[in-house]
Write a protein that holds these residues in place. Sequence first.
Motif, PDB file in Angstrom:
ATOM      1  N   HIS A 165       8.101  23.400 -14.867  1.00  0.00           N
ATOM      2  CA  HIS A 165       7.092  23.787 -13.864  1.00  0.00           C
ATOM      3  C   HIS A 165       6.927  25.303 -13.775  1.00  0.00           C
ATOM      4  O   HIS A 165       6.290  25.798 -12.838  1.00  0.00           O
ATOM      5  CB  HIS A 165       7.488  23.234 -12.494  1.00  0.00           C
ATOM      6  CG  HIS A 165       7.652  21.750 -12.470  1.00  0.00           C
ATOM      7  ND1 HIS A 165       6.598  20.883 -12.658  1.00  0.00           N
ATOM      8  CD2 HIS A 165       8.759  20.981 -12.317  1.00  0.00           C
ATOM      9  CE1 HIS A 165       7.047  19.633 -12.592  1.00  0.00           C
ATOM     10  NE2 HIS A 165       8.347  19.670 -12.402  1.00  0.00           N
ATOM     11  N   TRP A 167       5.123  27.638 -15.393  1.00  0.00           N
ATOM     12  CA  TRP A 167       3.792  28.240 -15.384  1.00  0.00           C
ATOM     13  C   TRP A 167       3.024  27.878 -14.120  1.00  0.00           C
ATOM     14  O   TRP A 167       2.312  28.708 -13.546  1.00  0.00           O
ATOM     15  CB  TRP A 167       3.014  27.846 -16.631  1.00  0.00           C
ATOM     16  CG  TRP A 167       3.461  28.605 -17.840  1.00  0.00           C
ATOM     17  CD1 TRP A 167       4.145  28.138 -18.915  1.00  0.00           C
ATOM     18  CD2 TRP A 167       3.294  30.013 -18.066  1.00  0.00           C
ATOM     19  NE1 TRP A 167       4.413  29.137 -19.801  1.00  0.00           N
ATOM     20  CE2 TRP A 167       3.910  30.301 -19.324  1.00  0.00           C
ATOM     21  CE3 TRP A 167       2.701  31.042 -17.350  1.00  0.00           C
ATOM     22  CZ2 TRP A 167       3.924  31.595 -19.851  1.00  0.00           C
ATOM     23  CZ3 TRP A 167       2.725  32.324 -17.872  1.00  0.00           C
ATOM     24  CH2 TRP A 167       3.319  32.594 -19.107  1.00  0.00           C
ATOM     25  N   ASP A 168       3.160  26.623 -13.662  1.00  0.00           N
ATOM     26  CA  ASP A 168       2.488  26.240 -12.418  1.00  0.00           C
ATOM     27  C   ASP A 168       2.983  27.088 -11.252  1.00  0.00           C
ATOM     28  O   ASP A 168       2.188  27.585 -10.442  1.00  0.00           O
ATOM     29  CB  ASP A 168       2.755  24.764 -12.117  1.00  0.00           C
ATOM     30  CG  ASP A 168       2.002  23.831 -13.044  1.00  0.00           C
ATOM     31  OD1 ASP A 168       0.960  24.261 -13.594  1.00  0.00           O
ATOM     32  OD2 ASP A 168       2.455  22.693 -13.234  1.00  0.00           O
ATOM     33  N   LEU A 169       4.303  27.274 -11.181  1.00  0.00           N
ATOM     34  CA  LEU A 169       4.874  28.041 -10.080  1.00  0.00           C
ATOM     35  C   LEU A 169       4.528  29.515 -10.179  1.00  0.00           C
ATOM     36  O   LEU A 169       4.266  30.175  -9.170  1.00  0.00           O
ATOM     37  CB  LEU A 169       6.397  27.855 -10.058  1.00  0.00           C
ATOM     38  CG  LEU A 169       6.876  26.460  -9.654  1.00  0.00           C
ATOM     39  CD1 LEU A 169       8.361  26.296  -9.929  1.00  0.00           C
ATOM     40  CD2 LEU A 169       6.565  26.192  -8.192  1.00  0.00           C
ATOM     41  N   ILE A 171       1.812  30.882 -11.672  1.00  0.00           N
ATOM     42  CA  ILE A 171       0.388  31.067 -11.371  1.00  0.00           C
ATOM     43  C   ILE A 171       0.148  30.959  -9.866  1.00  0.00           C
ATOM     44  O   ILE A 171      -0.605  31.743  -9.276  1.00  0.00           O
ATOM     45  CB  ILE A 171      -0.464  30.039 -12.147  1.00  0.00           C
ATOM     46  CG1 ILE A 171      -0.413  30.368 -13.645  1.00  0.00           C
ATOM     47  CG2 ILE A 171      -1.905  30.043 -11.646  1.00  0.00           C
ATOM     48  CD1 ILE A 171      -1.006  29.303 -14.538  1.00  0.00           C
ATOM     49  N   PHE A 172       0.805  29.992  -9.236  1.00  0.00           N
ATOM     50  CA  PHE A 172       0.683  29.852  -7.778  1.00  0.00           C
ATOM     51  C   PHE A 172       1.184  31.098  -7.060  1.00  0.00           C
ATOM     52  O   PHE A 172       0.540  31.609  -6.142  1.00  0.00           O
ATOM     53  CB  PHE A 172       1.477  28.625  -7.308  1.00  0.00           C
ATOM     54  CG  PHE A 172       1.748  28.627  -5.831  1.00  0.00           C
ATOM     55  CD1 PHE A 172       0.774  28.235  -4.925  1.00  0.00           C
ATOM     56  CD2 PHE A 172       2.986  29.045  -5.341  1.00  0.00           C
ATOM     57  CE1 PHE A 172       1.029  28.255  -3.561  1.00  0.00           C
ATOM     58  CE2 PHE A 172       3.243  29.068  -3.977  1.00  0.00           C
ATOM     59  CZ  PHE A 172       2.262  28.664  -3.085  1.00  0.00           C
ATOM     60  N   GLU A 207       7.788  16.549  -9.323  1.00  0.00           N
ATOM     61  CA  GLU A 207       6.791  16.173 -10.329  1.00  0.00           C
ATOM     62  C   GLU A 207       5.550  15.579  -9.668  1.00  0.00           C
ATOM     63  O   GLU A 207       4.417  15.884 -10.046  1.00  0.00           O
ATOM     64  CB  GLU A 207       7.408  15.157 -11.299  1.00  0.00           C
ATOM     65  CG  GLU A 207       6.503  14.764 -12.456  1.00  0.00           C
ATOM     66  CD  GLU A 207       6.340  15.887 -13.458  1.00  0.00           C
ATOM     67  OE1 GLU A 207       5.214  16.021 -13.996  1.00  0.00           O
ATOM     68  OE2 GLU A 207       7.307  16.637 -13.690  1.00  0.00           O
ATOM     69  N   LEU A 210       4.160  18.554  -6.382  1.00  0.00           N
ATOM     70  CA  LEU A 210       4.049  20.012  -6.503  1.00  0.00           C
ATOM     71  C   LEU A 210       2.631  20.518  -6.323  1.00  0.00           C
ATOM     72  O   LEU A 210       2.387  21.468  -5.572  1.00  0.00           O
ATOM     73  CB  LEU A 210       4.613  20.477  -7.850  1.00  0.00           C
ATOM     74  CG  LEU A 210       4.558  21.991  -8.090  1.00  0.00           C
ATOM     75  CD1 LEU A 210       5.332  22.736  -7.007  1.00  0.00           C
ATOM     76  CD2 LEU A 210       5.089  22.342  -9.474  1.00  0.00           C
ATOM     77  N   GLN A 211       1.670  19.913  -7.012  1.00  0.00           N
ATOM     78  CA  GLN A 211       0.290  20.394  -6.945  1.00  0.00           C
ATOM     79  C   GLN A 211      -0.264  20.336  -5.519  1.00  0.00           C
ATOM     80  O   GLN A 211      -0.922  21.281  -5.059  1.00  0.00           O
ATOM     81  CB  GLN A 211      -0.601  19.576  -7.894  1.00  0.00           C
ATOM     82  CG  GLN A 211      -0.272  19.732  -9.367  1.00  0.00           C
ATOM     83  CD  GLN A 211      -0.453  21.156  -9.855  1.00  0.00           C
ATOM     84  OE1 GLN A 211      -1.321  21.896  -9.374  1.00  0.00           O
ATOM     85  NE2 GLN A 211       0.362  21.561 -10.822  1.00  0.00           N
ATOM     86  N   MET A 214       1.466  23.103  -3.379  1.00  0.00           N
ATOM     87  CA  MET A 214       0.942  24.440  -3.680  1.00  0.00           C
ATOM     88  C   MET A 214      -0.411  24.654  -3.019  1.00  0.00           C
ATOM     89  O   MET A 214      -0.666  25.720  -2.426  1.00  0.00           O
ATOM     90  CB  MET A 214       0.854  24.644  -5.196  1.00  0.00           C
ATOM     91  CG  MET A 214       2.204  24.773  -5.871  1.00  0.00           C
ATOM     92  SD  MET A 214       2.142  25.343  -7.599  1.00  0.00           S
ATOM     93  CE  MET A 214       1.234  24.002  -8.348  1.00  0.00           C
ATOM     94  N   GLN A 215      -1.282  23.666  -3.092  1.00  0.00           N
ATOM     95  CA  GLN A 215      -2.603  23.801  -2.465  1.00  0.00           C
ATOM     96  C   GLN A 215      -2.472  23.894  -0.952  1.00  0.00           C
ATOM     97  O   GLN A 215      -3.187  24.663  -0.298  1.00  0.00           O
ATOM     98  CB  GLN A 215      -3.487  22.610  -2.844  1.00  0.00           C
ATOM     99  CG  GLN A 215      -4.930  22.763  -2.410  1.00  0.00           C
ATOM    100  CD  GLN A 215      -5.570  24.022  -2.976  1.00  0.00           C
ATOM    101  OE1 GLN A 215      -5.573  24.244  -4.175  1.00  0.00           O
ATOM    102  NE2 GLN A 215      -6.111  24.866  -2.102  1.00  0.00           N
TER     103      GLN A 215
END
Length: 230
Positions: A165, A167-169, A171-172, A207, A210-211, A214-215
């Motif tokens: 995770h 890159w997701d974290l 970028i957030f 998993e 997370l998305q 973050m939003q």
Amino acid sequence: MGPILIPEYLNDFICIGSACEDTCCAGWNITVEKKTYQTYRKVRQPEMAEKLLKYVKRNRKGHDDSNYAKFILDDNKNCHMMLEDGLCSIHKELGEEFLCNTCAVYPRFLTSVGNVTEKSLTLSCPEAARIVLLRKEGIGFIETEEPKKTRGLINKDLNLEKHPHFWDLRIFTIQLLQSRQQPIEVRLIVLGLFIQKIEQLKPNELEQELQLIMQDYLNRLDDDEYIRRY
């Protein structure tokens, strides 16, 4: 070294030398790689050769060539090579090419992230801290080509297979910190609460959720009632 990702502020950094209020020639261990150690033993300038022989010693606990030797510091934890004006006698008398990697690279910090090399500045350097933290226009990133002659050591190698995770974290985090509708201290609080939240999740929950999480935390920057609580 090839392609490298750098923050825009890195191009603005210039060491201010003796004007610095916290010299980097004191207070920490200065390691010397094998190649530079061998170069020091070949110096023929009498005064410098004597000082290098006396104050650069083999590091018997070192496990590789990058940690082959070290500078012996004085009782105040200052490097013996530092002049009264705070500058380096090696740099002055022999030239920049005679600096060990530790001194030549600092405060630059190299990280390998997957197949990408990244360079940044460590904020233990006061001038670096000023450039990074007081930058009014924010921090952007550019990909450039690093000259092959540039010296540097990879300080950290991040295996993305162990951090799925990442890159997701990242970028957030950048998106949240670059958002300007709230002061930086509020953004840091929200980021801290977000990290606290996801650290409590099990891998399968992370998993799945997370998305959405973050939003949710990005939306909180627009929630005046939520912000007032902090």
